[in-house]
Design a protein around this motif. Structure first.
Motif, PDB file in Angstrom:
ATOM      1  N   HIS A 129       0.817  -1.216   0.000  1.00  0.00           N
ATOM      2  CA  HIS A 129       0.000   0.000   0.000  1.00  0.00           C
ATOM      3  C   HIS A 129       0.849   1.265   0.000  1.00  0.00           C
ATOM      4  N   ALA A 130       2.132   1.124  -0.287  1.00  0.00           N
ATOM      5  CA  ALA A 130       3.046   2.269  -0.191  1.00  0.00           C
ATOM      6  C   ALA A 130       2.708   3.384  -1.173  1.00  0.00           C
ATOM      7  N   LYS A 131       2.038   3.035  -2.273  1.00  0.00           N
ATOM      8  CA  LYS A 131       1.753   4.032  -3.311  1.00  0.00           C
ATOM      9  C   LYS A 131       0.267   4.369  -3.421  1.00  0.00           C
ATOM     10  N   LEU A 132      -0.493   4.079  -2.382  1.00  0.00           N
ATOM     11  CA  LEU A 132      -1.931   4.361  -2.415  1.00  0.00           C
ATOM     12  C   LEU A 132      -2.241   5.854  -2.293  1.00  0.00           C
ATOM     13  N   GLY A 133      -1.326   6.617  -1.715  1.00  0.00           N
ATOM     14  CA  GLY A 133      -1.576   8.041  -1.498  1.00  0.00           C
ATOM     15  C   GLY A 133      -1.399   8.494  -0.071  1.00  0.00           C
ATOM     16  N   TRP A 134      -0.927   7.591   0.799  1.00  0.00           N
ATOM     17  CA  TRP A 134      -0.669   7.973   2.187  1.00  0.00           C
ATOM     18  C   TRP A 134       0.397   9.063   2.280  1.00  0.00           C
ATOM     19  N   SER A 135       1.230   9.177   1.260  1.00  0.00           N
ATOM     20  CA  SER A 135       2.302  10.182   1.278  1.00  0.00           C
ATOM     21  C   SER A 135       1.751  11.597   1.445  1.00  0.00           C
ATOM     22  N   THR A 136       0.568  11.839   0.908  1.00  0.00           N
ATOM     23  CA  THR A 136      -0.046  13.168   1.050  1.00  0.00           C
ATOM     24  C   THR A 136      -0.324  13.478   2.510  1.00  0.00           C
ATOM     25  N   LEU A 137      -0.830  12.494   3.240  1.00  0.00           N
ATOM     26  CA  LEU A 137      -1.100  12.694   4.659  1.00  0.00           C
ATOM     27  C   LEU A 137       0.191  12.953   5.431  1.00  0.00           C
ATOM     28  N   VAL A 138       1.207  12.150   5.171  1.00  0.00           N
ATOM     29  CA  VAL A 138       2.467  12.305   5.904  1.00  0.00           C
ATOM     30  C   VAL A 138       3.055  13.695   5.665  1.00  0.00           C
ATOM     31  N   ALA A 139       3.042  14.147   4.421  1.00  0.00           N
ATOM     32  CA  ALA A 139       3.563  15.480   4.107  1.00  0.00           C
ATOM     33  C   ALA A 139       2.779  16.559   4.838  1.00  0.00           C
ATOM     34  N   GLN A 140       1.461  16.440   4.865  1.00  0.00           N
ATOM     35  CA  GLN A 140       0.643  17.444   5.552  1.00  0.00           C
ATOM     36  C   GLN A 140       0.887  17.428   7.059  1.00  0.00           C
ATOM     37  N   VAL A 141       1.092  16.256   7.632  1.00  0.00           N
ATOM     38  CA  VAL A 141       1.381  16.156   9.059  1.00  0.00           C
ATOM     39  C   VAL A 141       2.687  16.879   9.386  1.00  0.00           C
ATOM     40  N   LEU A 142       3.726  16.596   8.606  1.00  0.00           N
ATOM     41  CA  LEU A 142       5.024  17.212   8.886  1.00  0.00           C
ATOM     42  C   LEU A 142       4.971  18.727   8.702  1.00  0.00           C
ATOM     43  N   GLU A 143       4.254  19.167   7.690  1.00  0.00           N
ATOM     44  CA  GLU A 143       4.141  20.610   7.479  1.00  0.00           C
ATOM     45  C   GLU A 143       3.345  21.277   8.599  1.00  0.00           C
ATOM     46  N   ARG A 144       2.346  20.587   9.136  1.00  0.00           N
ATOM     47  CA  ARG A 144       1.597  21.112  10.281  1.00  0.00           C
ATOM     48  C   ARG A 144       2.519  21.287  11.489  1.00  0.00           C
ATOM     49  N   LEU A 145       3.506  20.416  11.610  1.00  0.00           N
ATOM     50  CA  LEU A 145       4.384  20.434  12.773  1.00  0.00           C
ATOM     51  C   LEU A 145       5.571  21.371  12.622  1.00  0.00           C
ATOM     52  N   ASN A 146       5.591  22.154  11.556  1.00  0.00           N
ATOM     53  CA  ASN A 146       6.670  23.121  11.353  1.00  0.00           C
ATOM     54  C   ASN A 146       6.494  24.400  12.183  1.00  0.00           C
ATOM     55  N   ASP A 147       5.417  24.487  12.967  1.00  0.00           N
ATOM     56  CA  ASP A 147       5.128  25.737  13.662  1.00  0.00           C
ATOM     57  C   ASP A 147       6.077  26.028  14.813  1.00  0.00           C
ATOM     58  N   ARG A 148       6.741  24.996  15.344  1.00  0.00           N
ATOM     59  CA  ARG A 148       7.723  25.219  16.412  1.00  0.00           C
ATOM     60  C   ARG A 148       8.758  24.094  16.366  1.00  0.00           C
ATOM     61  N   PRO A 149       9.914  24.269  17.000  1.00  0.00           N
ATOM     62  CA  PRO A 149      10.956  23.246  16.932  1.00  0.00           C
ATOM     63  C   PRO A 149      10.522  21.914  17.537  1.00  0.00           C
ATOM     64  N   ARG A 150      10.815  20.866  16.816  1.00  0.00           N
ATOM     65  CA  ARG A 150      10.540  19.509  17.285  1.00  0.00           C
ATOM     66  C   ARG A 150      11.698  18.608  16.860  1.00  0.00           C
ATOM     67  N   ALA A 151      11.722  17.410  17.391  1.00  0.00           N
ATOM     68  CA  ALA A 151      12.743  16.432  17.022  1.00  0.00           C
ATOM     69  C   ALA A 151      12.126  15.363  16.122  1.00  0.00           C
ATOM     70  N   PHE A 152      12.833  15.006  15.077  1.00  0.00           N
ATOM     71  CA  PHE A 152      12.356  14.017  14.108  1.00  0.00           C
ATOM     72  C   PHE A 152      13.402  12.923  13.928  1.00  0.00           C
TER      73      PHE A 152
END
Length: 213
Positions: A129-152
């Motif tokens: 299921h790697a190419k179903l489109g989950w990548s869009t969600l992951v990208a949006q999650v990471l961009e949401r978390l750009n508002d303050r410093p975090r560790a990844f």
């Protein structure tokens, strides 16, 4: 198919209205984790509470093993721990502490978002299921978390590819995936747990208890 009632602030991401229906329509047959657990990581760790993100690959493809939090395994699972066993080895090597509890919900409750680059997998078919489109969600999650410093912690090549979505303010640690197939290629010895805790202390935050609660 999916219950979105407990997403909280994550529910505002465009993915859930715009992309998830298409993904659901493409899934034919059983998948892991089951629908009730697919978004467990988001339900457990809200954006404002997220201090650390661990990004892996896709869920365990053995029935009964995936619980919706990346790398976490329900208590009482009788099979091999695979990636999680190697994570436990690195915790002990890195911090001197031991971890035996396979259920990682206590990490999530401390602000560790346990996320995979794909959120579903058919039984016995890794990466299917790697190419179903989950990548869009992951990208949006990471961009949401750009508002303050975090560790990844980005583990494995699929996770490394998402570094482009992260602002320079974060601590970003890349390593091999802890899978038995790749852990010896740079996961062991990467010391991510002590590095993240040192960074959190420097940010005037409480370190994560990676050991048993």
């Amino acid at each position: 198919m999916f219950d979105l009632s407990d997403l909280g602030a994550w529910g505002d991401l465009p993915f859930f209205a715009q992309d998830l229906p298409r993904i659901a329509a493409q899934i034919d047959g059983d998948f892991l984790p089951p629908p009730a657990l697919t978004f467990a990581a988001f339900e457990r760790t809200q954006p404002a509470e997220t201090r650390v993100v661990i990004l892996g690959q896709d869920p365990y493809h053995t029935p009964g093993k995936a619980d919706g939090l990346a790398f976490s395994i329900p208590a009482g699972f009788g099979g091999r721990l695979d990636s999680l066993a190697n994570i436990f080895k690195e915790i002990q090597s890195d911090t001197g502490q031991r971890r035996n509890q396979t259920d990682l919900r206590d990490w999530a409750d401390q602000g560790v978002l346990l996320l995979n680059t794909a959120l579903s997998v058919p039984p016995g078919q890794p990466k299917a299921h790697a190419k179903l489109g989950w990548s869009t969600l992951v990208a949006q999650v990471l961009e949401r978390l750009n508002d303050r410093p975090r560790a990844f912690m980005l583990w494995g090549a699929p996770a490394h590819a998402y570094a482009k979505h992260l602002a320079p303010r974060h601590l970003v640690l890349r390593a091999a995936h802890p899978s038995p197939l790749s852990a010896h290629r740079g996961f062991f010895g990467s010391r991510p747990f002590s590095k993240v805790n040192q960074w959190l202390i420097e940010q005037d935050q409480q370190p994560i208890n990676w050991a048993d609660p």
